[in-house]
Design an enzyme around this catalytic site. Structure first.
Site, PDB file in Angstrom:
ATOM      1  N   SER A 227       0.861  -1.193   0.000  1.00  0.00           N
ATOM      2  CA  SER A 227       0.000   0.000   0.000  1.00  0.00           C
ATOM      3  C   SER A 227       0.890   1.233   0.000  1.00  0.00           C
ATOM      4  CB  SER A 227      -0.904  -0.001   1.238  1.00  0.00           C
ATOM      5  OG  SER A 227      -0.118  -0.037   2.411  1.00  0.00           O
TER       6      SER A 227
ATOM      7  N   SER B  88     -10.845 -14.929   7.320  1.00  0.00           N
ATOM      8  CA  SER B  88     -11.323 -15.001   5.930  1.00  0.00           C
ATOM      9  C   SER B  88     -12.251 -16.191   5.765  1.00  0.00           C
ATOM     10  CB  SER B  88     -10.101 -15.159   5.017  1.00  0.00           C
ATOM     11  OG  SER B  88     -10.469 -15.692   3.784  1.00  0.00           O
TER      12      SER B  88
ATOM     13  N   TYR C 228      -2.254 -19.145   1.682  1.00  0.00           N
ATOM     14  CA  TYR C 228      -2.917 -17.973   2.288  1.00  0.00           C
ATOM     15  C   TYR C 228      -4.010 -18.425   3.258  1.00  0.00           C
ATOM     16  CZ  TYR C 228      -6.395 -14.272   2.741  1.00  0.00           C
ATOM     17  OH  TYR C 228      -7.298 -13.377   3.251  1.00  0.00           O
TER      18      TYR C 228
ATOM     19  N   LYS D  55      -4.564 -18.224   7.597  1.00  0.00           N
ATOM     20  CA  LYS D  55      -5.741 -17.769   8.355  1.00  0.00           C
ATOM     21  C   LYS D  55      -6.188 -18.857   9.340  1.00  0.00           C
ATOM     22  CE  LYS D  55      -6.154 -13.691   6.484  1.00  0.00           C
ATOM     23  NZ  LYS D  55      -5.736 -12.499   7.227  1.00  0.00           N
TER      24      LYS D  55
HETATM   25  N1  LIG Z   1     -10.092  -7.927   0.626  1.00  0.00           N
HETATM   26  C1  LIG Z   1     -10.708  -9.081   0.779  1.00  0.00           C
HETATM   27  O1  LIG Z   1     -11.436  -9.523  -0.101  1.00  0.00           O
HETATM   28  C2  LIG Z   1     -10.549  -9.883   2.056  1.00  0.00           C
HETATM   29  C3  LIG Z   1     -11.430 -10.939   2.349  1.00  0.00           C
HETATM   30  C4  LIG Z   1     -11.276 -11.642   3.530  1.00  0.00           C
HETATM   31  C5  LIG Z   1     -10.255 -11.330   4.398  1.00  0.00           C
HETATM   32  N2  LIG Z   1      -9.397 -10.322   4.084  1.00  0.00           N
HETATM   33  C6  LIG Z   1      -8.320 -10.015   5.025  1.00  0.00           C
HETATM   34  O2  LIG Z   1      -8.534  -8.704   5.513  1.00  0.00           O
HETATM   35  C7  LIG Z   1      -7.284  -8.054   5.743  1.00  0.00           C
HETATM   36  C8  LIG Z   1      -7.218  -6.733   4.998  1.00  0.00           C
HETATM   37  O3  LIG Z   1      -7.441  -6.967   3.622  1.00  0.00           O
HETATM   38  P1  LIG Z   1      -7.334  -5.774   2.556  1.00  0.00           P
HETATM   39  O4  LIG Z   1      -8.174  -6.159   1.407  1.00  0.00           O
HETATM   40  O5  LIG Z   1      -7.564  -4.477   3.233  1.00  0.00           O
HETATM   41  O6  LIG Z   1      -5.805  -5.928   2.153  1.00  0.00           O
HETATM   42  P2  LIG Z   1      -4.742  -4.799   1.760  1.00  0.00           P
HETATM   43  O7  LIG Z   1      -3.619  -5.483   1.068  1.00  0.00           O
HETATM   44  O8  LIG Z   1      -5.420  -3.667   1.071  1.00  0.00           O
HETATM   45  O9  LIG Z   1      -4.266  -4.279   3.204  1.00  0.00           O
HETATM   46  C9  LIG Z   1      -3.360  -5.030   3.996  1.00  0.00           C
HETATM   47  C10 LIG Z   1      -2.325  -4.055   4.522  1.00  0.00           C
HETATM   48  O10 LIG Z   1      -1.433  -4.750   5.408  1.00  0.00           O
HETATM   49  C11 LIG Z   1      -0.129  -4.213   5.232  1.00  0.00           C
HETATM   50  N3  LIG Z   1       0.841  -5.224   5.711  1.00  0.00           N
HETATM   51  C12 LIG Z   1       1.021  -6.470   5.236  1.00  0.00           C
HETATM   52  N4  LIG Z   1       1.980  -7.098   5.954  1.00  0.00           N
HETATM   53  C13 LIG Z   1       2.399  -6.211   6.887  1.00  0.00           C
HETATM   54  C14 LIG Z   1       3.379  -6.280   7.929  1.00  0.00           C
HETATM   55  N5  LIG Z   1       4.140  -7.372   8.127  1.00  0.00           N
HETATM   56  N6  LIG Z   1       3.552  -5.201   8.732  1.00  0.00           N
HETATM   57  C15 LIG Z   1       2.803  -4.071   8.534  1.00  0.00           C
HETATM   58  N7  LIG Z   1       1.885  -3.953   7.555  1.00  0.00           N
HETATM   59  C16 LIG Z   1       1.679  -5.020   6.744  1.00  0.00           C
HETATM   60  C17 LIG Z   1      -0.048  -3.923   3.730  1.00  0.00           C
HETATM   61  O11 LIG Z   1       0.930  -2.947   3.416  1.00  0.00           O
HETATM   62  C18 LIG Z   1      -1.465  -3.430   3.408  1.00  0.00           C
HETATM   63  O12 LIG Z   1      -1.569  -2.018   3.466  1.00  0.00           O
HETATM   64  C19 LIG Z   1      -6.211  -9.061   5.357  1.00  0.00           C
HETATM   65  O13 LIG Z   1      -5.793  -9.754   6.517  1.00  0.00           O
HETATM   66  C20 LIG Z   1      -6.931 -10.008   4.412  1.00  0.00           C
HETATM   67  O14 LIG Z   1      -6.359 -11.293   4.424  1.00  0.00           O
HETATM   68  C21 LIG Z   1      -9.526  -9.582   2.949  1.00  0.00           C
END
Ligand SMILES: NC(=O)c1ccc[n+]([C@@H]2O[C@H](COP(=O)([O-])OP(=O)(O)OC[C@H]3O[C@@H](n4cnc5c(N)ncnc54)[C@H](O)[C@@H]3O)[C@@H](O)[C@H]2O)c1
Length: 203
Positions: free
Chosen positions: A37, A126, A151, A155
Site C-alpha cells: 500500500s 477469511s 494464504y 488464516k
Molecule cells: N479484501 C478481501 O477480499 C478480504 C477478504 C477476507 C479477508 N481479508 C483479510 O482482511 C485483511 C485486509 O485486507 P485488505 O483487502 O484491506 O488488504 P490490503 O492489502 O489492502 O491491506 C493489507 C495491509 O497490510 C499491510 N501489511 C502487510 N503485511 C504487513 C506487515 N508485516 N507489517 C505491517 N503492515 C503489513 C499492507 O501494506 C497493506 O496495506 C487481510 O488480513 C486479508 O487477508 C480480505
C-alpha cells in the site's frame, strides 16, 4: 476518547474501518509497513474525517519496532489486525513468504496485546478457512475444511493461535471471517484497487 490500533490501516479494509471508527467516536492509530500500500488511502481518510491519522511505518514482523508502537500508545483499548499478505495465487508460489509475514506479524501483535494488557482483539480472518464447503450457505457453525492455499492456511493457523492464546489470557478476541468485500466509500477518496501484480498498488 478511546483509542484503537488498526494494523494494515493503509489498506482497503483498514482504511474504511478507520473512517467508521472515527465516525463512531474513537481515536485511531495505524501501523502499516506499506509493503502492499501507500499512505494515499490515509490521505483520503483524513479528507473524509477531517482528522489526522498517525501511521507507524513499521513491519509487524519486527518485534522491537512493534513493541515500541504499543509502548508509545499505552491507552489502546483494542487492536483490529488487518495487516497481512492476501493474494491467494502469490501464496501458492511463495508459501514461505506468506507463513513468515502473516504468522510472525500476528504472533508479535499478540505478544504486545498481552504485554500491554489490551482488552480487545479482532482478527481479520477469511471465508477461505472453510475450504471448499459442501453445504451452502456457510454459517459460523460450518466446520472448517481443508485449506485450498497457503494464504488460507495462514488464516486457519492464525485462528488456532488466537484460540489457544485466548484460553489463557484475558483478552476478548473475535475471529472475523468475511467473504470478499466490494465497493468503496461514497466520496471515492478511498477504495480497493485490485491489481494483477500484488506488489503494485495503483492509486
Ligand atoms: N479484501 C478481501 O477480499 C478480504 C477478504 C477476507 C479477508 N481479508 C483479510 O482482511 C485483511 C485486509 O485486507 P485488505 O483487502 O484491506 O488488504 P490490503 O492489502 O489492502 O491491506 C493489507 C495491509 O497490510 C499491510 N501489511 C502487510 N503485511 C504487513 C506487515 N508485516 N507489517 C505491517 N503492515 C503489513 C499492507 O501494506 C497493506 O496495506 C487481510 O488480513 C486479508 O487477508 C480480505
Amino acid at each position: 476518547m478511546q483509542k484503537v490500533l488498526v494494523t494494515g490501516g493503509c489498506g482497503y479494509i483498514g482504511s474504511h474501518t478507520i473512517v467508521d471508527l472515527i465516525n463512531n467516536g474513537f481515536d485511531v492509530v495505524s501501523v502499516d509497513s506499506n509493503i502492499r500500500s501507500s499512505t494515499k488511502l490515509l490521505e483520503g481518510v483524513e479528507k473524509i474525517t477531517g482528522r489526522k491519522i498517525h501511521n507507524y511505518k513499521v513491519d509487524l514482523c519486527n518485534l522491537e519496532d512493534t513493541n515500541a508502537v504499543f509502548h508509545e500508545n499505552r491507552d489502546i483499548v483494542g487492536v483490529i489486525h488487518f495487516a497481512a499478505l492476501k493474494s491467494v495465487g502469490e501464496s501458492v508460489n511463495e508459501p514461505l513468504l506468506y507463513f513468515q509475514n502473516n504468522l510472525t506479524s500476528l504472533i508479535n501483535v499478540l505478544k504486545c496485546v498481552r504485554e500491554y494488557n489490551i482488552p480487545n482483539f479482532v482478527f481479520s480472518s477469511s471465508c477461505s478457512v472453510y475450504g471448499n464447503a459442501t453445504e451452502l450457505p456457510v454459517t459460523e457453525n460450518t466446520p472448517l475444511g481443508e485449506a485450498q492455499s497457503p494464504y488460507a492456511r495462514t488464516k486457519q493457523m492464525g485462528e488456532q493461535m488466537i484460540e489457544d492464546y485466548a484460553r489463557v489470557n484475558a483478552t476478548n478476541s473475535i475471529l472475523l471471517r468475511y467473504f470478499n468485500p466490494v465497493g468503496a466509500h461514497p466520496s471515492g477518496l478511498i477504495g480497493n484497487c485490485p491489481s494483477a501484480n500484488p506488489i503494485t498498488w495503483c492509486p
